[in-house]
Design a protein around this motif. Structure first.
Motif, PDB file in Angstrom:
ATOM      1  N   ALA A  53      33.494  50.012  32.690  1.00 12.87           N
ATOM      2  CA  ALA A  53      32.726  49.109  31.834  1.00 12.87           C
ATOM      3  C   ALA A  53      33.655  48.294  30.941  1.00 12.87           C
ATOM      4  CB  ALA A  53      31.741  49.911  30.991  1.00 12.87           C
ATOM      5  N   TRP A  54      34.670  48.926  30.404  1.00 14.78           N
ATOM      6  CA  TRP A  54      35.625  48.221  29.556  1.00 14.78           C
ATOM      7  C   TRP A  54      36.500  47.280  30.378  1.00 14.78           C
ATOM      8  CZ3 TRP A  54      35.898  47.614  24.417  1.00 14.78           C
ATOM      9  CH2 TRP A  54      35.073  48.421  23.642  1.00 14.78           C
ATOM     10  N   ALA A  55      36.791  47.658  31.607  1.00 10.65           N
ATOM     11  CA  ALA A  55      37.534  46.752  32.480  1.00 10.65           C
ATOM     12  C   ALA A  55      36.725  45.486  32.736  1.00 10.65           C
ATOM     13  CB  ALA A  55      37.871  47.449  33.803  1.00 10.65           C
ATOM     14  N   TRP A  56      35.431  45.655  32.955  1.00 18.04           N
ATOM     15  CA  TRP A  56      34.562  44.491  33.182  1.00 18.04           C
ATOM     16  C   TRP A  56      34.559  43.576  31.963  1.00 18.04           C
ATOM     17  CZ3 TRP A  56      30.195  42.393  30.985  1.00 18.04           C
ATOM     18  CH2 TRP A  56      29.522  41.423  31.750  1.00 18.04           C
ATOM     19  N   LEU A  57      34.488  44.156  30.773  1.00 18.56           N
ATOM     20  CA  LEU A  57      34.525  43.345  29.548  1.00 18.56           C
ATOM     21  C   LEU A  57      35.845  42.586  29.443  1.00 18.56           C
ATOM     22  CD1 LEU A  57      32.920  45.821  26.984  1.00 18.56           C
ATOM     23  CD2 LEU A  57      31.894  43.729  27.911  1.00 18.56           C
ATOM     24  N   GLY A  58      36.940  43.260  29.792  1.00 16.46           N
ATOM     25  CA  GLY A  58      38.242  42.603  29.756  1.00 16.46           C
ATOM     26  C   GLY A  58      38.304  41.443  30.732  1.00 16.46           C
ATOM     27  N   MET A  59      37.700  41.619  31.907  1.00 19.33           N
ATOM     28  CA  MET A  59      37.702  40.551  32.904  1.00 19.33           C
ATOM     29  C   MET A  59      36.908  39.341  32.443  1.00 19.33           C
ATOM     30  SD  MET A  59      37.221  42.864  36.306  1.00 19.33           S
ATOM     31  CE  MET A  59      38.381  44.197  36.610  1.00 19.33           C
ATOM     32  N   GLN A  60      35.771  39.581  31.811  1.00 21.31           N
ATOM     33  CA  GLN A  60      34.972  38.457  31.345  1.00 21.31           C
ATOM     34  C   GLN A  60      35.692  37.699  30.228  1.00 21.31           C
ATOM     35  OE1 GLN A  60      32.528  37.970  33.521  1.00 21.31           O
ATOM     36  NE2 GLN A  60      33.448  39.888  34.256  1.00 21.31           N
ATOM     37  N   ALA A  61      36.360  38.429  29.364  1.00 20.38           N
ATOM     38  CA  ALA A  61      37.157  37.765  28.329  1.00 20.38           C
ATOM     39  C   ALA A  61      38.285  36.959  28.960  1.00 20.38           C
ATOM     40  CB  ALA A  61      37.720  38.803  27.357  1.00 20.38           C
ATOM     41  N   ALA A  62      38.903  37.524  29.985  1.00 17.22           N
ATOM     42  CA  ALA A  62      40.002  36.826  30.658  1.00 17.22           C
ATOM     43  C   ALA A  62      39.514  35.546  31.324  1.00 17.22           C
ATOM     44  CB  ALA A  62      40.649  37.741  31.694  1.00 17.22           C
ATOM     45  N   GLY A  63      38.348  35.611  31.959  1.00 21.82           N
ATOM     46  CA  GLY A  63      37.817  34.423  32.603  1.00 21.82           C
ATOM     47  C   GLY A  63      37.587  33.290  31.626  1.00 21.82           C
ATOM     48  N   PHE A  64      37.332  33.628  30.369  1.00 21.15           N
ATOM     49  CA  PHE A  64      37.092  32.611  29.337  1.00 21.15           C
ATOM     50  C   PHE A  64      38.375  31.914  28.903  1.00 21.15           C
ATOM     51  CE2 PHE A  64      36.772  31.396  24.843  1.00 21.15           C
ATOM     52  CZ  PHE A  64      35.679  30.551  24.883  1.00 21.15           C
ATOM     53  N   PHE A  65      39.468  32.698  28.720  1.00 20.67           N
ATOM     54  CA  PHE A  65      40.639  32.058  28.117  1.00 20.67           C
ATOM     55  C   PHE A  65      41.810  31.818  29.060  1.00 20.67           C
ATOM     56  CE2 PHE A  65      41.487  36.590  27.069  1.00 20.67           C
ATOM     57  CZ  PHE A  65      42.769  36.724  27.568  1.00 20.67           C
ATOM     58  N   VAL A  66      41.825  32.400  30.270  1.00 22.68           N
ATOM     59  CA  VAL A  66      42.942  32.140  31.186  1.00 22.68           C
ATOM     60  C   VAL A  66      42.987  30.664  31.567  1.00 22.68           C
ATOM     61  CG1 VAL A  66      43.845  32.562  33.510  1.00 22.68           C
ATOM     62  CG2 VAL A  66      43.132  34.484  32.090  1.00 22.68           C
ATOM     63  N   ASP A  67      41.811  30.057  31.814  1.00 21.57           N
ATOM     64  CA  ASP A  67      41.792  28.630  32.133  1.00 21.57           C
ATOM     65  C   ASP A  67      42.266  27.779  30.958  1.00 21.57           C
ATOM     66  OD1 ASP A  67      40.946  28.794  34.771  1.00 21.57           O
ATOM     67  OD2 ASP A  67      38.824  28.762  34.247  1.00 21.57           O
TER      68      ASP A  67
ATOM     69  N   GLY B 166      38.850  27.865  38.333  1.00 25.62           N
ATOM     70  CA  GLY B 166      39.402  28.926  39.171  1.00 25.62           C
ATOM     71  C   GLY B 166      39.356  30.298  38.536  1.00 25.62           C
ATOM     72  N   ALA B 167      39.876  30.432  37.307  1.00 24.87           N
ATOM     73  CA  ALA B 167      39.930  31.750  36.667  1.00 24.87           C
ATOM     74  C   ALA B 167      38.541  32.285  36.363  1.00 24.87           C
ATOM     75  CB  ALA B 167      40.758  31.685  35.386  1.00 24.87           C
ATOM     76  N   ALA B 168      37.617  31.402  35.968  1.00 30.19           N
ATOM     77  CA  ALA B 168      36.266  31.859  35.644  1.00 30.19           C
ATOM     78  C   ALA B 168      35.569  32.441  36.873  1.00 30.19           C
ATOM     79  CB  ALA B 168      35.455  30.699  35.071  1.00 30.19           C
ATOM     80  N   ILE B 169      35.741  31.788  38.036  1.00 28.27           N
ATOM     81  CA  ILE B 169      35.107  32.306  39.252  1.00 28.27           C
ATOM     82  C   ILE B 169      35.829  33.555  39.739  1.00 28.27           C
ATOM     83  CG2 ILE B 169      34.530  31.778  41.650  1.00 28.27           C
ATOM     84  CD1 ILE B 169      34.213  28.849  40.789  1.00 28.27           C
ATOM     85  N   ILE B 170      37.152  33.572  39.639  1.00 27.42           N
ATOM     86  CA  ILE B 170      37.896  34.794  39.981  1.00 27.42           C
ATOM     87  C   ILE B 170      37.425  35.946  39.106  1.00 27.42           C
ATOM     88  CG2 ILE B 170      40.170  35.895  39.878  1.00 27.42           C
ATOM     89  CD1 ILE B 170      41.371  33.206  40.723  1.00 27.42           C
ATOM     90  N   ALA B 171      37.179  35.660  37.813  1.00 25.52           N
ATOM     91  CA  ALA B 171      36.718  36.710  36.907  1.00 25.52           C
ATOM     92  C   ALA B 171      35.392  37.295  37.371  1.00 25.52           C
ATOM     93  CB  ALA B 171      36.581  36.155  35.493  1.00 25.52           C
ATOM     94  N   ARG B 172      34.512  36.443  37.893  1.00 23.24           N
ATOM     95  CA  ARG B 172      33.218  36.946  38.359  1.00 23.24           C
ATOM     96  C   ARG B 172      33.383  37.839  39.585  1.00 23.24           C
ATOM     97  NH1 ARG B 172      29.574  31.382  37.740  1.00 23.24           N
ATOM     98  NH2 ARG B 172      29.647  31.329  35.444  1.00 23.24           N
ATOM     99  N   VAL B 173      34.180  37.383  40.546  1.00 25.00           N
ATOM    100  CA  VAL B 173      34.353  38.176  41.769  1.00 25.00           C
ATOM    101  C   VAL B 173      35.163  39.440  41.492  1.00 25.00           C
ATOM    102  CG1 VAL B 173      35.352  38.165  44.095  1.00 25.00           C
ATOM    103  CG2 VAL B 173      34.100  36.168  43.262  1.00 25.00           C
ATOM    104  N   THR B 174      36.268  39.301  40.755  1.00 21.69           N
ATOM    105  CA  THR B 174      37.048  40.497  40.428  1.00 21.69           C
ATOM    106  C   THR B 174      36.265  41.411  39.499  1.00 21.69           C
ATOM    107  OG1 THR B 174      38.159  39.341  38.605  1.00 21.69           O
ATOM    108  CG2 THR B 174      39.285  39.385  40.734  1.00 21.69           C
ATOM    109  N   GLY B 175      35.426  40.817  38.640  1.00 17.09           N
ATOM    110  CA  GLY B 175      34.613  41.647  37.760  1.00 17.09           C
ATOM    111  C   GLY B 175      33.704  42.565  38.543  1.00 17.09           C
ATOM    112  N   MET B 176      33.063  42.017  39.579  1.00 13.21           N
ATOM    113  CA  MET B 176      32.208  42.846  40.422  1.00 13.21           C
ATOM    114  C   MET B 176      33.033  43.834  41.237  1.00 13.21           C
ATOM    115  SD  MET B 176      29.498  39.888  41.678  1.00 13.21           S
ATOM    116  CE  MET B 176      28.407  40.995  42.562  1.00 13.21           C
TER     117      MET B 176
END
Length: 381
Positions: free
Chosen positions: A54-68, A324-334
């Motif tokens: 669950a915490w990994a998923w939260l980290g991924m969503q945060a990453a998708g926001f600021f990596v781009d 790119g990063a936002a969509i990667i975050a969604r797929v990697t998040g799942m």
């Protein structure tokens, strides 16, 4: 000069994934020892893995926001440093509460690393103009194998668990800082796109769902292969680590050659047949009468699953390069929720069925992925 820069970037990106696999492997190979140290049972471990996921998923969503916004190079460096700094805390835990807090921090940091390193990998692959994603993920597997070898050696000489984690953390810090200057920094997106979220599409959902299915199977190997050998087949902790090492070694070797195969047959056809091999490996491990056969089974799992998930990440990064990063975050998040917390399903199932029977779940998901991958990965959806 351009070719030299790309070569250095490819080596540096490979090193990123090696470091990530090495740090995650540090946790995996110590799981049986940590279970003894904290006094938790398999069901509790499964719950804690769900918490970590669950915490990994939260980290991924945060990453998708600021990596781009800040670029994958800066983001992945910071995240790897943080991950290395929090890695020792599971080894210091003496009860489930402390272990849960430690795994939350480790999971969140790993979530950011996952998205940022895959965004950097897509950037480098796009610059090369040909499939190289599987080769990057080969080095993640190499990191896991390195962790298995070092962790198994430390366990064999009865090195204290907290010290083991400190050794891994120090190595992770050094690697993260050494590769930083050689990463590509040109994937920061147009400021006008900030705040604009890409739409969910059927293809993104399908890519994420299949990444979930196959990464759950990977997660079973990461988190349960060692427990399987020790608790079901009665091996020592050191021999149990060999199962994870065999899985990581075949993952590494297969990923080194998978890009060439994908270039010839296409990603959909590749995943269709490779996931079937993964199912055969899971069946072999589940039915194994002894440790030797079980190790072979886990090695076959690695052989089959090795090149599958990188195809979903590559496809995600190219659905819409502007996000790119936002969509990667969604797929990697799942996908990574399955990798890190999906194995908790196995732990929960052990309340009612033997561990080996619970392995039917990832086996079935491999079969589902085999059936649907050609649709998800066709070149012109």
């Amino acid at each position: 000069m351009v070719e030299a820069t790309l070569t250095r970037a490819r080596v540096a990106t490979s090193s990123l994934l090696f470091t990530n696999g090495f740090l995650i492997g540090a946790w995996v190979v110590q799981i049986p020892a940590i279970m003894d140290r904290t006094g938790i049972d398999p069901a509790t471990l499964g719950t804690l893995l769900l918490w970590m996921g669950a915490w990994a998923w939260l980290g991924m969503q945060a990453a998708g926001f600021f990596v781009d916004r800040i670029g994958s190079a800066r983001a992945v460096t910071v995240a790897l440093v943080v991950m290395s700094l929090v890695l020792p805390f599971p080894g210091l835990s003496t009860n489930w509460v402390a272990l849960g807090a430690s795994l939350a921090a480790l999971g969140a940091a790993n979530g950011v690393v996952d998205v940022a390193q895959n965004a950097q990998a897509v950037t480098v692959e796009r610059a090369f103009g040909r499939p190289v994603m599987s080769s990057f993920h080969a080095w993640f597997s190499a990191g896991g194998f390195g962790a298995s070898a070092l962790g198994g050696a430390l366990l064999a000489v009865s090195s204290p668990v907290p010290l083991n984690f400190l050794v891994f953390a120090a190595i992770g810090l050094v690697l993260a800082l050494v590769v930083r200057p050689h990463l590509l920094g040109d994937d920061v997106q147009d400021p006008e796109l900030h705040g604009v979220r890409p739409p969910w599409t059927g293809r993104i959902l399908l890519l994420g769902a299949l990444a979930f299915a196959l990464m759950l199977a990977e997660g079973v190997a990461y988190d349960w292969s060692t427990v399987h050998l020790r608790d079901e087949l009665g091996t020592t902790d050191a021999l149990a680590a060999v199962a994870y090492g065999a899985f990581s070694l075949t993952m590494f070797g297969t990923r080194l050659v998978a890009d060439g195969i994908v270039a010839r047959v296409g990603p959909g056809r590749f995943v269709r047949f490779a996931s079937l091999v993964g199912a055969v490996g899971l069946a072999t491990a589940s039915l194994a009468p002894n440790a030797a056969v079980a190790i072979v089974g886990w090695a076959i799992v690695g052989l089959g699953l090795a090149g599958c998930v990188p195809q979903f990440f590559s496809a995600a990064g190219n659905v819409d390069p502007r996000h790119g990063a936002a969509i990667i975050a969604r797929v990697t998040g799942m996908g990574y929720v399955a990798l890190l917390s999906g194995p908790s399903i196995i732990g929960l199932l052990t309340h009612w069925v033997p561990l080996t029977t619970a392995f039917v779940v990832p086996l079935a998901l491999c079969l589902v992925a085999s059936a649907l991958a050609p649709r998800a990965l066709r070149r012109h959806p």
